[in-house]
Design an enzyme around this catalytic site. Structure first.
Site: not given
Length: 415
Positions: A62-64, A221
């Protein structure tokens, strides 16, 4: 969920010139001939990348929504001998000294408290995690890659090898030590270090339905990183950044236009009215280093937005600001939870024109969550075939020495 972006990087920011020796150390560890920020940067996910996920095996995470940093573990000479030193490096190549330092056990002798890991550079993101029942967020450094461990440069190795070394030499000893750490020492740590979870690229449905909704921090994202490629300094076309269409943003440099004039009460020359809204909010895009050119649209600002901007009592002109395109095609600033703009003070420059064009392409022809889930099965089949082929190659390599021995034996027997 409240913003997971920490308000600032913890630690004491070293004066730029005072950090030059540290930059030289990092460059030497990475065997580079320059001291620029070495972190890899992703490219925006475009439609052709759906096929790319079926051509090469990727890891997905996951895009943190946090602050990108490198964690540098080094040492300095203390009163009784060598002591650990911990530094964070931001994308502007600033160095922050973390006090007290983090102490990572040395993997070669993890039970010896006198030994610690140094000469190590980890890539990750600082995030505020919300913990249920806790009034304040917990600062976490999520690690997703490594560059150097124990003075050994791993950037030429493939991602799967880098992750394997990192698990064995960094996180296994660290987690073991953390579990046995007294509560007081835990509380003294400026932030916790965790390994970021990676998933197969064909587990999209599970990630969207079960993983992302339960995250303790913000997410905007997914990141896909190629399993077989080395770590690349700068933009890496094998790191793909996917965002939902509404999260596609561009980082611009903001330039304020002229302010309206008004006549002062003393009847002197007209002076700018800095309380009034400027005539325009120009957005600038970087084309080359120190070469900024206007974007085709200005930033759209309402009177209410302007009141928020004024209330900050901060410099606005020349700062990097994150913007999105609304449903009416207007470019507006991305808001924090309190309505203030998402400033990108962690970045030295606005997005390059190539990045801007890539984001615009993603906006005009977006790859949606539904598009990704629709090809999940095809990605699974392709990845399983790649993995099977890789196993066959490894088995063939393992048998090769025996085959050579038999061939030599047959040759000797023929004489």
């Amino acid at each position: 969920m409240a913003s997971s972006v920490p308000p600032s990087i913890p630690g004491i920011q070293l004066p730029y010139e005072d950090a030059e020796d540290l930059r030289a150390q990092v460059a030497e560890l990475l065997e580079r001939d320059n001291k620029r920020f070495p972190g890899a940067q992703p490219v925006s996910f475009a439609r052709q990348h759906i096929v790319e996920l079926q051509r090469k095996e990727y890891f997905m995470c996951e895009k943190t929504d946090g602050i990108r940093c490198l964690l540098f573990l080094t040492w300095h000479e203390g009163p009784t001998g060598p002591e650990p030193a911990t530094l964070l490096i931001d994308r502007k190549n600033n160095y922050y000294l973390v006090q007290p330092p983090l102490r990572f056990p040395f993997y070669g002798d993890p039970n010896d408290d006198g030994k610690f890991l140094f000469g190590t550079i980890l890539d990750g993101e600082l995030v505020h995690d919300r913990v249920h029942g806790q009034p304040h967020p917990r600062l976490i450094f999520y690690v997703f890659d490594c560059l150097v461990i124990d003075q050994v440069n791993y950037t030429s190795r493939s991602l799967d090898k880098r992750i394997a070394y990192m698990k064995e030499k960094v996180f296994k000893p660290y987690e073991r030590a953390y579990q046995h750490m007294p509560p007081q020492r835990r509380a003294e740590q400026v932030f916790r270090v965790k390994e970021k979870q990676a998933y197969p690229p064909y587990s999209l449905s599970n990630v969207f339905e079960n993983i992302l909704p339960k995250l303790p921090h913000g997410n905007d994202g997914l990141i896909f990183t190629c399993k077989s490629t080395p770590y690349k300094f700068g933009t890496d076309e094998h790191i793909l950044k996917w965002k939902p269409p509404h999260e596609n943003t561009i980082d611009f440099k903001l330039r304020l236009g002229d302010f309206p004039l008004f006549d002062p009460e003393d009847g002197g020359d007209p002076i700018p009215d800095y309380d009034a809204m400027p005539e325009r909010f120009q957005l600038l895009v970087m084309h080359d280093r120190n070469n900024y050119q206007p974007f085709q649209h200005d930033m759209y600002v309402t009177p209410e937005d302007w009141e928020i901007l004024k209330s900050l009592n901060q410099r606005l002109d020349g700062r990097i600001i994150e913007c999105f395109r609304d449903d009416e095609g207007r470019w507006r600033y991305k808001r924090e939870d309190d309505g203030t703009p998402r400033w990108r003070d962690d970045k030295k420059d606005a997005n390059h024109i190539s990045t801007v064009n890539s984001v615009l392409e993603s906006i005009e022809d977006p790859v949606t969550q539904q598009d990704l889930i629709a090809v999940e099965g095809k990605i699974r089949v392709a990845v399983k075939q790649m993995q099977a082929k890789e196993r066959e190659q490894l088995q063939a390599q393992a048998l090769e020495p025996d085959a050579k021995k038999r061939k030599l034996s047959d040759m000797n027997g023929a004489h």
